[in-house]
Motif scaffolding. Structure first.
Motif, PDB file in Angstrom:
ATOM      1  N   GLU A 109       0.812  -1.215   0.000  1.00  0.00           N
ATOM      2  CA  GLU A 109       0.000   0.000   0.000  1.00  0.00           C
ATOM      3  C   GLU A 109       0.852   1.275   0.000  1.00  0.00           C
ATOM      4  O   GLU A 109       0.674   2.154  -0.845  1.00  0.00           O
ATOM      5  N   ARG A 113       1.319   3.946  -3.250  1.00  0.00           N
ATOM      6  CA  ARG A 113       0.798   5.309  -3.173  1.00  0.00           C
ATOM      7  C   ARG A 113       1.916   6.346  -3.347  1.00  0.00           C
ATOM      8  O   ARG A 113       1.688   7.429  -3.896  1.00  0.00           O
ATOM      9  N   SER A 128      -7.408  -2.736  -3.086  1.00  0.00           N
ATOM     10  CA  SER A 128      -6.842  -2.269  -1.823  1.00  0.00           C
ATOM     11  C   SER A 128      -7.804  -2.535  -0.674  1.00  0.00           C
ATOM     12  O   SER A 128      -9.017  -2.516  -0.842  1.00  0.00           O
TER      13      SER A 128
END
Length: 343
Positions: A109, A113, A128
């Motif tokens: 994650e 990002r 996600s």
């Protein structure tokens, strides 16, 4: 690190390289994914940590293939990308000018990002367990919210089990898996509130032998129905002569005497929405999970096929009633993301 991909001179996998088609679509606005000419195919790249044959990823891959056949996108992909390599592959595609990058970032994650923040002109649509961040407007999330269909398969399972003991084998206890298991369990209890469940997670998204061995143990412990969230479970059911419920894809053709029903995920509504938003220049941070709901066309109950006439009519009547109520909004399947436990 291990990279399970054959690489071409471009650094992409051999399958990626060969699947590339002609056409270049350029972004025309800075600071956010921009509008494209309507007749230009969108350049889309998929990044997957497992083989595209794996059931969850196969649905994304199938939807992308359909969009490419329509001429809406030019689609390439990389499979078996390790978590440690995921950010690098994202950058590769971003540097090559892909307008929309899709994939699954459940274990990466933060890194994913961070990469998205480096390329604000590129749209990222990623599976996600977390929600979108308004501060990162080019990064949208999705998950397969197919709890509606999972609930319906639970009703069928509850009617078909004779021992009232159902085994459930999952990959990891993340929200996406947990909510489907809870929905299935709720459906089964509609038919028999006293049903007991054996729940286990194998710690892998693709380890059929481990899933099979886990299922065998459940059968030894009295289960006569299995919830096959992972590949390998239906093999165990077939070998032991008991029934199974499928997940995400319809595997009945491979297990005609074993798989009674399956909750099918249709990724097309999710991807088509993203394609339209990118082409219109309106793509933004959003939760695309809603497009997996049954009323949005994102999930369905697979045909009973070889089990036509074998499921009790009482269960079929309830399935049809609940299906209509779900579609109309009269009935809502609970979304429970907590880890399910054995009874």
């Amino acid at each position: 690190m291990t990279q399970h991909r054959k690489t071409s001179p471009t650094g992409l996998s051999r399958r990626t390289f060969l699947s590339t088609t002609a056409g270049t679509a350029l972004l025309v606005a800075a600071g956010a994914p921009g509008a494209l000419k309507a007749d230009e195919p969108l350049k889309v790249a998929g990044i997957y940590t497992v083989p595209v044959e794996q059931q969850w990823v196969s649905r994304i891959h199938k939807a992308a293939g359909t969009a490419q056949e329509r001429g809406d996108i030019d689609y390439v992909f990389s499979e078996n990308v390790s978590n440690t390599d995921y950010a690098r592959v994202m950058r590769e595609y971003a540097e090559q000018g892909y307008e929309l990058i899709i994939g699954e970032v459940f274990a990466v994650e933060q890194e994913a990002r961070e990469v998205a923040a480096e390329y604000p002109d590129i749209a990222f649509l990623m599976g996600s367990s977390f929600k979108q961040d308004e501060a990162l407007p080019n990064f949208a999330v999705f998950d397969n919210y197919i709890q509606d269909a999972s609930y319906l398969t639970g009703i069928i399972a509850g009617a078909m089990t004779e021992t009232g003991n159902i085994g459930m084998v999952g990959g990891f206890p993340i929200p996406e898996v947990n909510r489907l298991m809870h929905a299935f369990m709720a459906g089964a209890r509609e038919m028999n509130p006293d049903i007991t469940f054996q729940v286990s997670f194998i710690g892998s998204w693709f380890d059929p032998p481990k899933a099979k061995e886990t299922a065998f143990a459940m059968i030894e412990n009295g289960a006569d129905m299995l919830y096959a969230e992972r590949f390998g479970v239906s093999d165990a059911a077939k070998e032991k002569g008991i029934l199974a419920i499928g997940n995400v894809i319809d595997t009945q053709a491979d297990y005609p005497e074993t798989v009674v029903a399956s909750a099918i995920w249709h990724f097309e509504p999710t991807l088509d929405k993203a394609i339209a938003e990118v082409k219109a220049g309106t793509f933004s941070a959003a939760d695309y999970g809603v497009y997996s709901f049954m009323k949005e066309g994102g999930s369905s109950l697979a045909p009973l096929g070889t089990f036509e006439g074998k499921v009790p009519q009482e269960a079929l009547d309830l399935v049809e009633q609940r299906k209509q109520e779900i579609m109309s909004g009269e009935y809502t399947v609970e979304i429970n993301d907590e880890e399910p436990k054995s009874s």
